[in-house]
Scaffold this motif. Structure first.
Motif, short mmCIF file in Angstrom:
data_model
loop_
_atom_site.label_atom_id
_atom_site.label_comp_id
_atom_site.label_asym_id
_atom_site.label_seq_id
_atom_site.Cartn_x
_atom_site.Cartn_y
_atom_site.Cartn_z
N VAL A 12 51.22 46.30 38.98
CA VAL A 12 50.65 45.01 39.41
C VAL A 12 51.62 43.87 39.10
O VAL A 12 51.86 43.00 39.94
CB VAL A 12 49.28 44.78 38.73
CG1 VAL A 12 48.78 43.38 39.03
CG2 VAL A 12 48.28 45.80 39.22
N SER A 13 52.21 43.90 37.90
CA SER A 13 53.12 42.77 37.62
C SER A 13 54.41 42.89 38.42
O SER A 13 54.99 41.88 38.79
CB SER A 13 53.41 42.59 36.14
OG SER A 13 53.25 43.75 35.42
N ALA A 24 53.94 41.36 41.84
CA ALA A 24 54.03 39.89 41.81
C ALA A 24 55.47 39.44 41.59
O ALA A 24 55.92 38.46 42.19
CB ALA A 24 53.13 39.34 40.71
N LEU A 25 56.21 40.19 40.75
CA LEU A 25 57.55 39.74 40.39
C LEU A 25 58.59 40.01 41.46
O LEU A 25 59.63 39.35 41.51
CB LEU A 25 58.00 40.43 39.11
CG LEU A 25 57.55 39.74 37.84
CD1 LEU A 25 58.09 40.47 36.65
CD2 LEU A 25 58.02 38.29 37.84
N ARG A 72 55.61 36.95 31.90
CA ARG A 72 55.19 37.54 33.14
C ARG A 72 56.16 37.10 34.22
O ARG A 72 55.96 37.33 35.39
CB ARG A 72 53.77 37.15 33.53
CG ARG A 72 53.60 35.67 33.75
CD ARG A 72 52.42 35.40 34.64
NE ARG A 72 52.75 35.59 36.03
CZ ARG A 72 52.02 36.27 36.88
NH1 ARG A 72 50.93 36.85 36.49
NH2 ARG A 72 52.36 36.37 38.13
N ALA A 73 57.21 36.43 33.86
CA ALA A 73 58.10 35.91 34.89
C ALA A 73 59.36 36.71 34.93
O ALA A 73 60.44 36.27 34.81
CB ALA A 73 58.41 34.46 34.65
N LEU A 93 47.41 38.24 37.09
CA LEU A 93 48.58 39.11 37.00
C LEU A 93 49.12 39.42 38.39
O LEU A 93 50.32 39.61 38.57
CB LEU A 93 48.18 40.40 36.29
CG LEU A 93 49.26 41.22 35.61
CD1 LEU A 93 49.95 40.40 34.57
CD2 LEU A 93 48.66 42.47 35.00
N ALA A 94 48.22 39.48 39.38
CA ALA A 94 48.61 39.93 40.72
C ALA A 94 49.11 38.78 41.60
O ALA A 94 49.69 39.03 42.64
CB ALA A 94 47.44 40.63 41.41
N ILE A 95 48.86 37.53 41.19
CA ILE A 95 49.28 36.40 42.03
C ILE A 95 50.71 36.02 41.69
O ILE A 95 51.01 35.72 40.54
CB ILE A 95 48.36 35.19 41.82
CG1 ILE A 95 46.93 35.55 42.19
CG2 ILE A 95 48.83 34.00 42.65
CD1 ILE A 95 45.94 34.45 41.92
N PRO A 96 51.61 36.04 42.69
CA PRO A 96 52.99 35.64 42.41
C PRO A 96 53.07 34.16 42.04
O PRO A 96 52.38 33.34 42.65
CB PRO A 96 53.73 35.90 43.71
CG PRO A 96 52.80 36.65 44.59
CD PRO A 96 51.42 36.39 44.10
N VAL A 97 53.88 33.85 41.05
CA VAL A 97 54.04 32.45 40.64
C VAL A 97 54.57 31.62 41.81
O VAL A 97 54.15 30.49 42.04
CB VAL A 97 55.00 32.36 39.44
CG1 VAL A 97 55.17 30.92 39.02
CG2 VAL A 97 54.51 33.20 38.30
#
Lengths: 229, 233
Positions: A160-161, A164-165, B232-233, B70-74
């Protein structure tokens, strides 16, 4: 059905646009495929590195601290910085993105795998030893199967991360759906493109998460039975 | 010159520090954005988390929120928010980062109150403290180590993600990296590497400092290797 040449007063800039999806289905699908491939490769490589490391940390207590510390630092370092470290050497290709994502995902898988391994009951380990299992036999037949819930938790978090990354990969031109998100922003703030990328990204994370959870249920039927009981 | 030598040369040039848009400028922007985002996150998440924990409610909400975040991109929020009523500039960047700071702050405030010794709560109630007094004088002090752990996680994560603000030209140290990419790998390779090192050092430094802070407010018997879920980045 109006003619494609018909004059449109003001197409506006809506957040949702079926027209956008129809006209750009190829681009969108390509971005989605690239995103899924980058995520899949990264998580698989990360798992191939992380699970043996977790086993090493489990077998040799002295390695636990250093392994967790190094991967912890890699996890704290921003992904943008990881890409910046790798890019001057590997160039602006997908390899840079995958390596950055792998380094980032290591900690999540190691920590959860180790948690799964350390909670194998001591009686079970003793019994396995008493039955004549060697170190590797015990690992493959006893420890790893019992640690599966932990491993799967780690894989789900990492997946999941990573989904997003992966978008951060736009830095080197390979961000999958991130290309749509940032592309839309740079293309005169094309809202439909931005939101399409975002929604697909969240959906991809959700689908992969559910898929791994489903595989986990199939692999650990005893866990489901225990919950049901 | 290999990238490493280039990076050294770039960092060693004093003008790269003091120029407009140099390291000092970008560091200042980075810190202002991060501090504002964490402050907003705390203002929103702590009262809510403490209250939810006190009322023994919202456990599911807290979990769902952190999973979704957690699933949403920054990058998605960084690009979407400027197109809303927030407008362009620093505000949308700060709000975007604050959104991602909320889940860890909320979760730790919630568990912090929940884990407070029920006997201490009962004793306080028996002594005639009102529900609000129990929260303020018993549960809140007992939750402080958890609040500190959540603060560390959230702050390190914000410092790390603030680097992504450069994608929407929002300032911060990430800007050095994107400028390097703008120059191309042959010329900008050193700058890219140097920017990466600066961003990484800032995140690690923030983590170290806040770890010390967390340790200072955690009573000795509770000090265990409780690694936060930073980043998380």
């Amino acid at each position: 059905m109006s003619s494609p040449l018909a004059y449109v007063a003001d197409p506006g800039n809506p957040w949702f646009s079926a027209q956008y999806l129809r006209d750009n289905s190829g681009t969108v699908l390509n971005a989605l495929r690239e995103h899924a491939e980058l995520t899949g490769q990264s998580v698989l490589i990360a798992a191939a590195v992380a699970i043996p490391l977790a086993v090493a940390a489990y077998w040799f207590r002295r390695l636990t601290g250093p392994i967790l510390a190094v991967t912890g630092v890699l996890y704290t370092v921003p992904s943008l910085a990881l890409f910046a470290f790798v890019a001057p050497y590997l160039g602006t290709g997908t390899r840079t993105v995958v390596l950055g994502l792998v380094l980032y995902a290591l900690l999540l898988i190691i920590r959860n795998t180790l948690a799964g391994l350390t909670q194998v009951p001591a009686e079970v380990r003793d019994a396995a030893e008493g039955m004549g299992y060697g170190r590797f036999g015990r690992l493959l037949r006893i420890d790893l199967p019992l640690a599966l819930p932990g491993i799967l938790t780690g894989l789900r978090l990492a997946t999941v991360s990573t989904v997003a990354l992966t978008t951060v990969g736009v830095l080197v031109g390979h961000g999958g759906l991130g290309q749509l998100i940032l592309g839309g922003f740079r293309n005169n703030f094309y809202k439909a493109e931005i939101l399409t990328g975002t929604v697909l990204c969240v959906l991809l994370a959700l689908v992969l998460d559910l898929a791994i959870a489903g595989v986990g249920r199939l692999l650990t039927p005893w866990a489901a039975r225990r919950v049901a009981a | 010159m290999n990238p490493l030598e280039q990076a050294f040369a770039w960092v060693n040039d004093p003008l790269n520090w003091t120029n407009p848009g140099g390291i000092l400028d970008r560091l200042g922007e980075h810190l202002v954005i991060s501090v504002a985002a964490v402050a907003i996150g705390c203002l929103v998440a702590w009262p809510l988390g403490l209250w939810l924990g006190h009322a023994r409610r919202g456990g599911g909400l807290v979990v769902v929120l952190s999973n979704i975040s957690l699933a949403i991109p920054v990058i998605a929020l960084l690009t979407i928010l400027p197109l809303t009523f927030l407008g362009f500039g620093r505000a949308p960047v700060i709000v975007a980062l604050a959104v991602f700071a909320v889940p860890p702050l909320l979760a730790t405030a919630h568990t912090g109150v929940l884990q407070a010794d029920p006997e201490a709560r009962d004793a306080a109630l028996g002594m005639g403290l009102s529900s609000g007094q129990v929260l303020r004088r018993v549960e809140l002090p007992l939750a402080v180590p958890y609040l500190a752990a959540g603060f560390r996680t959230a702050a390190v994560q914000v410092v790390a993600t603030a680097a992504l603000a450069s994608f929407v030209n929002g300032g911060g140290l990430g800007q050095i990296i994107s400028a390097g990419f703008g120059l191309g790998m042959a010329v900008g390779g050193g700058q890219i590497l140097a920017g990466g090192v600066l961003v990484a050092l800032l995140a690690l430094l923030a983590d170290l400092l806040l770890a010390a802070g967390e340790r200072a407010v955690t009573p000795r018997p509770l000090r265990r290797a409780r690694r936060g879920q930073a980043g998380r980045a």
